[in-house]
Scaffold this motif. Structure first.
Motif, PDB file in Angstrom:
ATOM      1  N   LEU A  17       0.174   5.658  -1.274  1.00 55.14           N
ATOM      2  CA  LEU A  17       0.016   4.935  -2.525  1.00 55.14           C
ATOM      3  C   LEU A  17      -0.410   3.509  -2.306  1.00 55.14           C
ATOM      4  CD1 LEU A  17       0.328   6.338  -5.169  1.00 55.14           C
ATOM      5  CD2 LEU A  17       1.606   7.468  -3.357  1.00 55.14           C
ATOM      6  N   THR A  18      -0.127   2.948  -1.136  1.00 56.56           N
ATOM      7  CA  THR A  18      -0.559   1.581  -0.892  1.00 56.56           C
ATOM      8  C   THR A  18      -2.063   1.537  -0.753  1.00 56.56           C
ATOM      9  OG1 THR A  18       1.503   1.253   0.258  1.00 56.56           O
ATOM     10  CG2 THR A  18      -0.135  -0.465   0.476  1.00 56.56           C
ATOM     11  N   ARG A 161     -14.352  -9.262   3.061  1.00 56.33           N
ATOM     12  CA  ARG A 161     -13.333  -9.927   3.880  1.00 56.33           C
ATOM     13  C   ARG A 161     -11.948  -9.382   3.536  1.00 56.33           C
ATOM     14  NH1 ARG A 161     -10.476 -14.442   2.566  1.00 56.33           N
ATOM     15  NH2 ARG A 161     -11.884 -14.828   0.804  1.00 56.33           N
ATOM     16  N   GLY A 162     -11.150  -9.177   4.560  1.00 50.36           N
ATOM     17  CA  GLY A 162      -9.782  -8.719   4.360  1.00 50.36           C
ATOM     18  C   GLY A 162      -8.914  -9.805   3.757  1.00 50.36           C
ATOM     19  N   GLU A 163      -7.710  -9.402   3.330  1.00 52.03           N
ATOM     20  CA  GLU A 163      -6.797 -10.344   2.701  1.00 52.03           C
ATOM     21  C   GLU A 163      -5.370  -9.893   2.970  1.00 52.03           C
ATOM     22  OE1 GLU A 163      -7.023 -12.659  -1.419  1.00 52.03           O
ATOM     23  OE2 GLU A 163      -6.658 -10.525  -1.697  1.00 52.03           O
ATOM     24  N   SER A 164      -4.480 -10.826   3.232  1.00 48.87           N
ATOM     25  CA  SER A 164      -3.081 -10.491   3.469  1.00 48.87           C
ATOM     26  C   SER A 164      -2.377 -10.239   2.151  1.00 48.87           C
ATOM     27  CB  SER A 164      -2.375 -11.626   4.218  1.00 48.87           C
ATOM     28  OG  SER A 164      -2.235 -12.753   3.375  1.00 48.87           O
ATOM     29  N   SER A 165      -1.296  -9.459   2.202  1.00 49.75           N
ATOM     30  CA  SER A 165      -0.551  -9.163   0.985  1.00 49.75           C
ATOM     31  C   SER A 165       0.093 -10.418   0.407  1.00 49.75           C
ATOM     32  CB  SER A 165       0.525  -8.119   1.281  1.00 49.75           C
ATOM     33  OG  SER A 165       1.420  -8.596   2.275  1.00 49.75           O
ATOM     34  N   GLU A 166       0.336 -11.433   1.247  1.00 49.22           N
ATOM     35  CA  GLU A 166       0.969 -12.666   0.759  1.00 49.22           C
ATOM     36  C   GLU A 166       0.022 -13.506  -0.090  1.00 49.22           C
ATOM     37  OE1 GLU A 166       1.032 -11.658   3.919  1.00 49.22           O
ATOM     38  OE2 GLU A 166       3.122 -10.968   3.985  1.00 49.22           O
ATOM     39  N   ARG A 168      -2.654 -12.424  -1.924  1.00 53.27           N
ATOM     40  CA  ARG A 168      -3.326 -11.759  -3.036  1.00 53.27           C
ATOM     41  C   ARG A 168      -2.739 -12.195  -4.382  1.00 53.27           C
ATOM     42  NH1 ARG A 168       0.126  -8.223  -5.325  1.00 53.27           N
ATOM     43  NH2 ARG A 168       1.629  -7.075  -4.037  1.00 53.27           N
ATOM     44  N   PRO A 169      -3.483 -12.001  -5.469  1.00 55.37           N
ATOM     45  CA  PRO A 169      -2.919 -12.240  -6.800  1.00 55.37           C
ATOM     46  C   PRO A 169      -1.817 -11.229  -7.101  1.00 55.37           C
ATOM     47  CG  PRO A 169      -5.323 -12.113  -6.866  1.00 55.37           C
ATOM     48  CD  PRO A 169      -4.900 -11.644  -5.514  1.00 55.37           C
ATOM     49  N   ASP A 170      -0.980 -11.551  -8.071  1.00 56.59           N
ATOM     50  CA  ASP A 170       0.017 -10.585  -8.515  1.00 56.59           C
ATOM     51  C   ASP A 170      -0.664  -9.353  -9.092  1.00 56.59           C
ATOM     52  OD1 ASP A 170       2.215 -12.070  -7.752  1.00 56.59           O
ATOM     53  OD2 ASP A 170       2.451 -13.036  -9.705  1.00 56.59           O
ATOM     54  N   ALA A 171       0.102  -8.271  -9.166  1.00 53.58           N
ATOM     55  CA  ALA A 171      -0.432  -7.014  -9.682  1.00 53.58           C
ATOM     56  C   ALA A 171       0.412  -6.528 -10.847  1.00 53.58           C
ATOM     57  CB  ALA A 171      -0.444  -5.955  -8.578  1.00 53.58           C
ATOM     58  N   ALA A 172      -0.263  -5.954 -11.856  1.00 55.10           N
ATOM     59  CA  ALA A 172       0.398  -5.259 -12.960  1.00 55.10           C
ATOM     60  C   ALA A 172      -0.106  -3.821 -12.933  1.00 55.10           C
ATOM     61  CB  ALA A 172       0.077  -5.931 -14.290  1.00 55.10           C
ATOM     62  N   LEU A 173       0.710  -2.914 -12.461  1.00 53.30           N
ATOM     63  CA  LEU A 173       0.295  -1.546 -12.148  1.00 53.30           C
ATOM     64  C   LEU A 173       0.974  -0.563 -13.088  1.00 53.30           C
ATOM     65  CD1 LEU A 173       0.782  -1.832  -8.287  1.00 53.30           C
ATOM     66  CD2 LEU A 173      -1.282  -2.345  -9.610  1.00 53.30           C
ATOM     67  N   THR A 174       0.181   0.325 -13.676  1.00 56.83           N
ATOM     68  CA  THR A 174       0.722   1.384 -14.527  1.00 56.83           C
ATOM     69  C   THR A 174       0.473   2.722 -13.853  1.00 56.83           C
ATOM     70  OG1 THR A 174       0.282   0.103 -16.539  1.00 56.83           O
ATOM     71  CG2 THR A 174       0.666   2.469 -16.800  1.00 56.83           C
ATOM     72  N   PHE A 175       1.552   3.356 -13.390  1.00 51.79           N
ATOM     73  CA  PHE A 175       1.436   4.657 -12.744  1.00 51.79           C
ATOM     74  C   PHE A 175       1.491   5.742 -13.815  1.00 51.79           C
ATOM     75  CE2 PHE A 175       3.317   2.029  -9.355  1.00 51.79           C
ATOM     76  CZ  PHE A 175       2.330   2.188  -8.404  1.00 51.79           C
ATOM     77  N   VAL A 176       0.469   6.593 -13.839  1.00 50.16           N
ATOM     78  CA  VAL A 176       0.409   7.725 -14.758  1.00 50.16           C
ATOM     79  C   VAL A 176       0.535   8.992 -13.916  1.00 50.16           C
ATOM     80  CG1 VAL A 176      -0.957   8.916 -16.503  1.00 50.16           C
ATOM     81  CG2 VAL A 176      -1.027   6.417 -16.360  1.00 50.16           C
ATOM     82  N   VAL A 177       1.687   9.653 -14.019  1.00 46.64           N
ATOM     83  CA  VAL A 177       2.037  10.722 -13.079  1.00 46.64           C
ATOM     84  C   VAL A 177       2.015  12.074 -13.773  1.00 46.64           C
ATOM     85  CG1 VAL A 177       3.732  11.532 -11.407  1.00 46.64           C
ATOM     86  CG2 VAL A 177       3.514   9.068 -11.863  1.00 46.64           C
ATOM     87  N   ASP A 178       1.259  12.985 -13.230  1.00 43.68           N
ATOM     88  CA  ASP A 178       1.185  14.371 -13.693  1.00 43.68           C
ATOM     89  C   ASP A 178       2.449  15.113 -13.259  1.00 43.68           C
ATOM     90  OD1 ASP A 178       0.541  17.001 -14.245  1.00 43.68           O
ATOM     91  OD2 ASP A 178      -1.386  16.972 -13.202  1.00 43.68           O
ATOM     92  N   VAL A 179       3.228  15.622 -14.219  1.00 39.68           N
ATOM     93  CA  VAL A 179       4.433  16.400 -13.890  1.00 39.68           C
ATOM     94  C   VAL A 179       4.328  17.810 -14.462  1.00 39.68           C
ATOM     95  CG1 VAL A 179       5.927  14.380 -13.669  1.00 39.68           C
ATOM     96  CG2 VAL A 179       5.676  15.482 -15.912  1.00 39.68           C
ATOM     97  N   GLN A 202       7.861  -2.130  -1.215  1.00 38.97           N
ATOM     98  CA  GLN A 202       6.894  -2.963  -0.497  1.00 38.97           C
ATOM     99  C   GLN A 202       6.271  -4.029  -1.390  1.00 38.97           C
ATOM    100  OE1 GLN A 202       6.471  -2.477   2.862  1.00 38.97           O
ATOM    101  NE2 GLN A 202       8.088  -0.946   2.569  1.00 38.97           N
ATOM    102  N   LEU A 203       6.265  -3.809  -2.693  1.00 33.49           N
ATOM    103  CA  LEU A 203       5.644  -4.781  -3.600  1.00 33.49           C
ATOM    104  C   LEU A 203       6.467  -6.058  -3.686  1.00 33.49           C
ATOM    105  CD1 LEU A 203       4.519  -2.400  -6.492  1.00 33.49           C
ATOM    106  CD2 LEU A 203       3.055  -3.511  -4.797  1.00 33.49           C
ATOM    107  N   ARG A 204       5.827  -7.117  -4.144  1.00 34.28           N
ATOM    108  CA  ARG A 204       6.496  -8.406  -4.275  1.00 34.28           C
ATOM    109  C   ARG A 204       7.323  -8.454  -5.553  1.00 34.28           C
ATOM    110  NH1 ARG A 204       1.088 -11.530  -3.031  1.00 34.28           N
ATOM    111  NH2 ARG A 204       1.127 -11.760  -5.285  1.00 34.28           N
TER     112      ARG A 204
END
Length: 510
Positions: A17-18, A161-166, A168-179, A202-204
């Motif tokens: 997922l990462t 160019r790569g970027e460290s997790s520290e 990066r901008p914040d993230a707003a993530l919506t997980f849509v999960v098939d059940v 692992q997220l901040r």
């Protein structure tokens, strides 16, 4: 907490997922004219040399006509190839799982560019935002049927160019999960839950996550919640249970509503669909959902598809991601996730480029004809390249994009070969930028056996795809030769995986 999975079972799955959170990062083999935008796709590989001189003059010989119909393009008629950048890799992952289970993948699920883009390329990174351009190549190998001394392989590579997790901008993530019931298969919902639970850890604390599930109907298990409230998010993930049919339409609509309600200005806002892509209730046609995704994408909410399972709706997931300013990955098991994705950590959710497009303009004085291998669904007209209203691809930090071209050079060709261009928009300001780089004939003069290992791997992967999808150009190679090329191109786990795939294909196609 009761029902929580043991932490050590989550470690491998976090990579799945990462990577899915890494922001990203087709076409005919030619750049269509404006009047030909709706023409049927041309072939996408490289065949016997035929009669290049006749082709250049537009001679109506049977062989020249066959080659033109197959998609090889005369530079005298159309010197420019333009396509939307694509970083999807799901086709390769799904084909690998299918082959190793002893079955042939469906031909229409095999996309050569996704095979190639599944491999590390060792391109240099740019100093700032945007891309670096790399162009190199070689003669085709002697084992390639019909390839004369004028035949070449050109590799065009783009790198962010790569970027460290520290940083990066914040993230707003919506997980849509098939059940739905189809997700009960081992390696579907169980893998999703392992990955989501570990990812939350692992997220901040300053990131935020929402969880939506769907089967017959959709429901919000957790509205947008700061990750500092990890226990509430873990509880929502643990409450994911199998039930009912697959109303993907309801899930995706509610997912976007939830993402809009929790939209964070200045953050990376993303809907992440985790599914086997097999809707059977509500809208089962991607088209109306694509229209809604396009509207949401204009509001800076991007889509990522994470595909799972041996029974997988590849085309549906691909269409959703392509039209939602996103991309799609496929994950088969935790061991694969560990091998493929852990080394790419620390993953980020930031973006480097939106609507990225590539263009290669060949010099008709040195290049007789060319063919872009793959990108069948990503072709653009030359005028679309600088039209910023036309969709391109989304690319994230540390991602590479590779396009392979097969060429015929003119006799005695030397000097200028082509100009490579890339254009993209800044994810924050939407301001366009463009970079170009010239390529000389000497860049493709290397003998194949002396070419850099990634280019040789790319050739083996691309032409494995041609065999798997039943292309007429798959007949120009032998699987045993492709396996030898792969084995002689390094000992990384990626190359060993390709070796295993070709070995499985030998047993099924020979």
């Amino acid at each position: 907490m009761a029902g929580r999975f043991l932490q050590h079972l989550r470690v491998a799955a976090v990579a799945t997922l990462t990577l899915a959170l890494v922001a990203a990062c087709g076409a005919d083999s030619y750049d269509r004219s404006d009047s030909g935008k709706n023409a049927a796709p041309a072939g996408t590989a490289y065949g016997p040399p035929g009669t290049p001189e006749g082709l250049a003059r537009g001679a109506a010989t049977d062989e020249a006509a066959d080659r033109a119909a197959a998609g090889e393009v005369s530079t005298s008629e159309r010197p420019v190839s333009t396509f939307a950048v694509d970083v999807d890799t799901a086709s390769y992952g799904f084909a690998r799982r299918t082959l190793l289970s002893g079955q042939r993948p469906a031909a229409n699920t095999v996309r050569p560019e996704e095979f190639v883009n599944s491999f590390g390329q060792q391109y240099r990174e740019p100093d700032g935002n945007g891309f670096s351009i790399t162009a190199d190549g070689a003669h085709l190998p002697q084992t390639h049927r019909g390839a004369d001394d004028s035949a070449r392989l050109l590799r065009v590579g783009l790198q962010t160019r790569g970027e460290s997790s520290e940083s990066r901008p914040d993230a707003a993530l919506t997980f849509v999960v098939d059940v739905s019931g189809s997700m009960a298969e081992r390696g579907k919902l169980d893998l999703v839950q392992h990955g989501l639970n570990t990812l939350i850890d692992q997220l901040r604390p300053s990131d935020s996550v929402a969880v939506v599930s769907y089967s017959d109907r959709a429901s919000v298990l957790r509205p947008m919640t700061p990750v500092r409230d990890r226990e509430a998010l873990h509880d929502a993930i643990d409450r994911l249970k199998i039930a009912g049919s697959t109303n993907l339409e309801a899930g995706l609509r509610l997912g976007y509503d939830t993402a809009r309600n929790g939209f964070r200005s200045g953050a990376t806002n993303r809907v992440i669909l985790l599914s086997d892509g097999l809707p059977n209730v509500g809208t089962t046609d991607a088209a109306p959902l694509v229209r809604e995704i396009q509207e949401a994408a204009a509001k800076q909410i991007t889509l990522l598809g994470v595909g799972v399972g041996s029974d997988y709706g590849d085309k549906f997931m691909e269409q959703l991601a392509d039209k939602g300013d996103g991309y799609v990955v496929y994950v088969s098991d935790q061991a694969e996730a560990d091998r493929v994705f852990v080394r790419q950590l620390p993953a980020t959710v930031a973006l480097r480029a939106l609507d990225a497009k590539a263009q290669v303009e060949f010099d008709s004085n040195t290049v007789l004809s060319y063919r872009l291998i793959g990108y069948d669904d990503r072709a653009l007209s030359s005028s679309d390249f600088r039209n910023d209203r036309v969709d391109g691809g989304e690319v994230g930090p540390g991602h590479s994009v590779t396009a392979l071209y097969a060429l015929h050079l003119r006799p005695g060709a030397q000097g200028h070969l082509a100009d490579v261009r890339v254009r993209w928009q800044d994810p924050k300001t939407r301001e366009p930028s463009e970079l170009s780089q010239p390529v000389r004939v000497t860049a493709v003069d290397e003998e194949f056996g002396q070419a850099v290992a990634p280019l040789r791997v790319d050739y083996a992967a691309a032409f494995l795809a041609e065999v798997l999808r039943g292309s007429r150009y798959g007949e120009d190679v032998r699987l045993n030769d492709l396996r030898t090329i792969a084995r002689n191109s390094g000992e990384s786990q990626q190359v060993r995986d390709l070796d295993d795939m070709i070995g499985a294909a030998i047993g099924l196609y020979n």
